[in-house]
Design a protein around this motif. Structure first.
Motif, PDB file in Angstrom:
ATOM      1  N   HIS A 131     -15.397  12.118 -11.152  1.00 36.67           N
ATOM      2  CA  HIS A 131     -15.045  11.023 -11.743  1.00 36.67           C
ATOM      3  C   HIS A 131     -13.875  11.340 -13.076  1.00 36.67           C
ATOM      4  N   SER A 132     -13.379  12.160 -12.934  1.00 37.49           N
ATOM      5  CA  SER A 132     -12.167  12.464 -13.934  1.00 37.49           C
ATOM      6  C   SER A 132     -11.196  11.455 -14.082  1.00 37.49           C
ATOM      7  N   LEU A 133     -10.757  11.478 -15.169  1.00 34.13           N
ATOM      8  CA  LEU A 133      -9.458  10.364 -15.564  1.00 34.13           C
ATOM      9  C   LEU A 133      -8.491  10.675 -14.757  1.00 34.13           C
ATOM     10  N   ALA A 134      -8.002  11.956 -14.426  1.00 37.65           N
ATOM     11  CA  ALA A 134      -6.853  12.287 -13.642  1.00 37.65           C
ATOM     12  C   ALA A 134      -7.116  11.659 -11.917  1.00 37.65           C
ATOM     13  N   LYS A 135      -8.103  11.786 -11.312  1.00 39.54           N
ATOM     14  CA  LYS A 135      -8.441  11.202 -10.131  1.00 39.54           C
ATOM     15  C   LYS A 135      -8.353   9.705  -9.826  1.00 39.54           C
ATOM     16  N   ILE A 136      -8.712   9.087 -11.240  1.00 41.95           N
ATOM     17  CA  ILE A 136      -8.996   7.417 -11.400  1.00 41.95           C
ATOM     18  C   ILE A 136      -7.367   7.160 -11.420  1.00 41.95           C
ATOM     19  N   GLU A 137      -6.729   7.988 -12.233  1.00 38.82           N
ATOM     20  CA  GLU A 137      -5.403   7.473 -12.433  1.00 38.82           C
ATOM     21  C   GLU A 137      -4.389   7.788 -11.129  1.00 38.82           C
ATOM     22  N   GLY A 138      -4.697   9.026 -10.410  1.00 35.60           N
ATOM     23  CA  GLY A 138      -4.093   9.219  -9.103  1.00 35.60           C
ATOM     24  C   GLY A 138      -4.273   8.237  -8.095  1.00 35.60           C
ATOM     25  N   ASN A 139      -5.699   7.647  -8.015  1.00 33.27           N
ATOM     26  CA  ASN A 139      -6.009   6.709  -7.118  1.00 33.27           C
ATOM     27  C   ASN A 139      -5.146   5.323  -7.578  1.00 33.27           C
ATOM     28  N   LEU A 140      -5.034   4.854  -8.712  1.00 30.72           N
ATOM     29  CA  LEU A 140      -4.371   3.783  -9.117  1.00 30.72           C
ATOM     30  C   LEU A 140      -2.732   4.013  -8.717  1.00 30.72           C
ATOM     31  N   VAL A 141      -2.268   5.018  -8.814  1.00 31.89           N
ATOM     32  CA  VAL A 141      -0.643   5.432  -8.707  1.00 31.89           C
ATOM     33  C   VAL A 141      -0.744   5.056  -7.027  1.00 31.89           C
ATOM     34  N   ASP A 142      -1.484   5.791  -6.452  1.00 26.42           N
ATOM     35  CA  ASP A 142      -1.411   5.780  -4.965  1.00 26.42           C
ATOM     36  C   ASP A 142      -1.672   4.125  -4.326  1.00 26.42           C
ATOM     37  N   SER A 143      -2.595   3.634  -5.266  1.00 25.84           N
ATOM     38  CA  SER A 143      -2.325   1.888  -4.651  1.00 25.84           C
ATOM     39  C   SER A 143      -1.267   1.095  -5.186  1.00 25.84           C
ATOM     40  N   LEU A 144      -0.689   1.306  -6.221  1.00 26.98           N
ATOM     41  CA  LEU A 144       0.406   0.718  -6.692  1.00 26.98           C
ATOM     42  C   LEU A 144       1.771   1.135  -6.004  1.00 26.98           C
ATOM     43  N   PHE A 145       1.882   2.527  -5.818  1.00 27.17           N
ATOM     44  CA  PHE A 145       2.951   2.875  -4.992  1.00 27.17           C
ATOM     45  C   PHE A 145       2.710   3.711  -3.927  1.00 27.17           C
ATOM     46  N   PRO A 146       2.376   3.120  -2.698  1.00 25.59           N
ATOM     47  CA  PRO A 146       2.105   3.792  -1.228  1.00 25.59           C
ATOM     48  C   PRO A 146       3.088   4.569  -0.924  1.00 25.59           C
ATOM     49  N   VAL A 147       3.130   5.504  -0.412  1.00 25.04           N
ATOM     50  CA  VAL A 147       4.058   6.570   0.211  1.00 25.04           C
ATOM     51  C   VAL A 147       3.667   6.382   1.756  1.00 25.04           C
ATOM     52  N   ASN A 148       4.974   6.245   2.482  1.00 30.90           N
ATOM     53  CA  ASN A 148       5.035   6.259   3.884  1.00 30.90           C
ATOM     54  C   ASN A 148       4.600   7.619   4.341  1.00 30.90           C
ATOM     55  N   ARG A 149       3.403   7.843   5.065  1.00 29.66           N
ATOM     56  CA  ARG A 149       3.143   9.239   5.427  1.00 29.66           C
ATOM     57  C   ARG A 149       3.112   9.284   6.779  1.00 29.66           C
ATOM     58  N   SER A 150       4.004   8.558   7.696  1.00 34.29           N
ATOM     59  CA  SER A 150       3.873   8.614   8.980  1.00 34.29           C
ATOM     60  C   SER A 150       4.917   9.733   9.405  1.00 34.29           C
ATOM     61  N   LYS A 151       4.714  10.177  10.752  1.00 30.91           N
ATOM     62  CA  LYS A 151       5.494  11.284  11.265  1.00 30.91           C
ATOM     63  C   LYS A 151       6.817  11.371  11.144  1.00 30.91           C
ATOM     64  N   HIS A 152       7.325   9.926  11.181  1.00 26.73           N
ATOM     65  CA  HIS A 152       8.892   9.882  11.513  1.00 26.73           C
ATOM     66  C   HIS A 152       9.603   9.405  10.131  1.00 26.73           C
ATOM     67  N   ALA A 153       8.843   9.702   9.059  1.00 31.86           N
ATOM     68  CA  ALA A 153       9.458   9.247   7.680  1.00 31.86           C
ATOM     69  C   ALA A 153      10.123  10.689   7.393  1.00 31.86           C
ATOM     70  N   LEU A 154      11.290  10.643   6.882  1.00 35.88           N
ATOM     71  CA  LEU A 154      12.219  11.833   6.411  1.00 35.88           C
ATOM     72  C   LEU A 154      11.926  12.066   4.921  1.00 35.88           C
ATOM     73  N   TYR A 155      12.041  13.277   4.305  1.00 36.98           N
ATOM     74  CA  TYR A 155      11.823  13.094   3.080  1.00 36.98           C
ATOM     75  C   TYR A 155      12.927  12.813   2.131  1.00 36.98           C
ATOM     76  N   SER A 156      14.133  12.701   2.802  1.00 38.61           N
ATOM     77  CA  SER A 156      15.250  12.233   2.191  1.00 38.61           C
ATOM     78  C   SER A 156      14.976  10.482   1.960  1.00 38.61           C
ATOM     79  N   ASP A 157      13.953   9.896   2.648  1.00 38.80           N
ATOM     80  CA  ASP A 157      13.843   8.668   2.479  1.00 38.80           C
ATOM     81  C   ASP A 157      12.897   8.405   1.037  1.00 38.80           C
TER      82      ASP A 157
END
Length: 122
Positions: free
Chosen positions: A60-86
């Protein structure tokens, strides 16, 4: 003389211990096996932790709470077909390693210089 007394005492005590072990062979043969099984059974509850974040930060650290908040606000496309350059927006990027000759990079004078160079502000 002390050596002879110690030798006689140890000899008689080990003789008694040997007679005791010889008179109870089932116990001394099965006890180590049972202890090994009981201690080895605890390894079945271990699991390999694949997420490094769980090893380095408390649940329950502040770092994990903030990390979950960032992941929810800025989702990353983690599909197999996504390129790093995207993941990067068009433009020019650079990296800078900042060091000081004296003192710490975190001193106010150095921080102001770093903020001026990078164009950032607090």
């Amino acid at each position: 003389m002390l050596r002879q007394v110690l030798h006689a005492g140890l000899r008689s005590s080990f003789h008694a211990l040997g007679r005791f072990v010889a008179s109870h062979p089932v116990f001394f043969a099965s006890a180590p096996v049972l202890i090994s099984i009981l201690l080895g059974a605890s390894f079945s509850r271990y699991r390999v932790e694949e997420n490094v974040e769980n090893l380095l930060a408390p649940k329950h650290s502040l770092a994990k709470i903030e990390g979950n908040l960032v992941d929810s606000l800025f989702p990353v496309n983690r599909s197999k077909h996504a390129l790093y350059s995207d993941l990067q927006t068009p433009g020019r990027y650079g990296r800078v390693i900042i060091t000081t000759r004296k003192g710490s990079v975190l001193e106010p004078l150095h921080l102001d210089t770093i903020l001026k160079v990078t164009g950032a502000s607090l």
